[in-house]
Scaffold this motif. Sequence first.
Motif, PDB file in Angstrom:
ATOM      1  N   SER A 112      -0.871   4.368  -5.935  1.00  0.00           N
ATOM      2  CA  SER A 112      -1.052   5.822  -5.906  1.00  0.00           C
ATOM      3  C   SER A 112      -0.918   6.389  -7.318  1.00  0.00           C
ATOM      4  N   LEU A 138      -4.453  -0.365  -4.130  1.00  0.00           N
ATOM      5  CA  LEU A 138      -3.899   0.522  -3.106  1.00  0.00           C
ATOM      6  C   LEU A 138      -2.730   1.346  -3.631  1.00  0.00           C
ATOM      7  N   ASP A 195       0.852  -1.189   0.000  1.00  0.00           N
ATOM      8  CA  ASP A 195       0.000   0.000   0.000  1.00  0.00           C
ATOM      9  C   ASP A 195       0.892   1.245   0.000  1.00  0.00           C
ATOM     10  N   THR A 196       1.060   1.837  -1.177  1.00  0.00           N
ATOM     11  CA  THR A 196       1.972   2.987  -1.312  1.00  0.00           C
ATOM     12  C   THR A 196       1.251   4.303  -1.056  1.00  0.00           C
ATOM     13  N   ASP A 213      -2.717   8.756  -2.114  1.00  0.00           N
ATOM     14  CA  ASP A 213      -2.642   7.448  -1.462  1.00  0.00           C
ATOM     15  C   ASP A 213      -3.119   6.346  -2.420  1.00  0.00           C
ATOM     16  N   ASP A 214      -4.422   6.362  -2.737  1.00  0.00           N
ATOM     17  CA  ASP A 214      -5.022   5.192  -3.392  1.00  0.00           C
ATOM     18  C   ASP A 214      -5.671   5.473  -4.747  1.00  0.00           C
TER      19      ASP A 214
HETATM   20 CA   LIG Z   1      -2.098   3.575  -1.068  1.00  0.00          CA
END
Ligand SMILES: [Ca+2]
Length: 162
Positions: A130, A128, A101-102, A122-123
């Motif tokens: 970016s 998840l 999750d970056t 973020d998402d």
């Molecule tokens: Ca993310």
Amino acid sequence: MNRTTVRALATPVLAAGLLGGLATVPAHAAEPRNDLYSRADNLTPQRCDASAEGRNTQATGQTGEPVHYSAGSLPVQSVWTTWQAPRSRTVVMNTNGSDFDTVLAVYRGGRLTQLSPIAADDDSGDGLASRVAFDAIRGVTYRIAVDSFGSAEGNYLLRVIC
Ligand SMILES: [Ca+2]
Ligand SMILES: [Ca+2]
């Protein structure tokens, strides 16, 4: 050294190079080379379609480093890449294909403690991952941080399209 010996030595090196992508990064490896802002990877400059890969496992945050995305945590596992815009136009950057999750943030400026934020996300990428889009200025070097959301870590892909 004769030719046979050279060939025998070269094969493992070649194999290591071919396999040197995402799958072969050992979990216990030391901090990534581009953990520190001063040691950022350089995406091929002046190219409108460029990509980089790496990992943020065991990466750290630095004193004075900005928070890359307000809904996330402090910068704890950030890695850095730079890219110089070849022309003035809209550019998209994403981390699609990363396996954690970056969060992604883009800045301009020189010193780590005096960066000007350009974009952060973020998402907005796949899952998840970016994604940011902004109007790049020809010749400006952009400082790109890939960080984890929470304590996520793993291998990232970073792509620039303009
Ligand atoms: Ca993310
Ligand atoms: Ca870092």
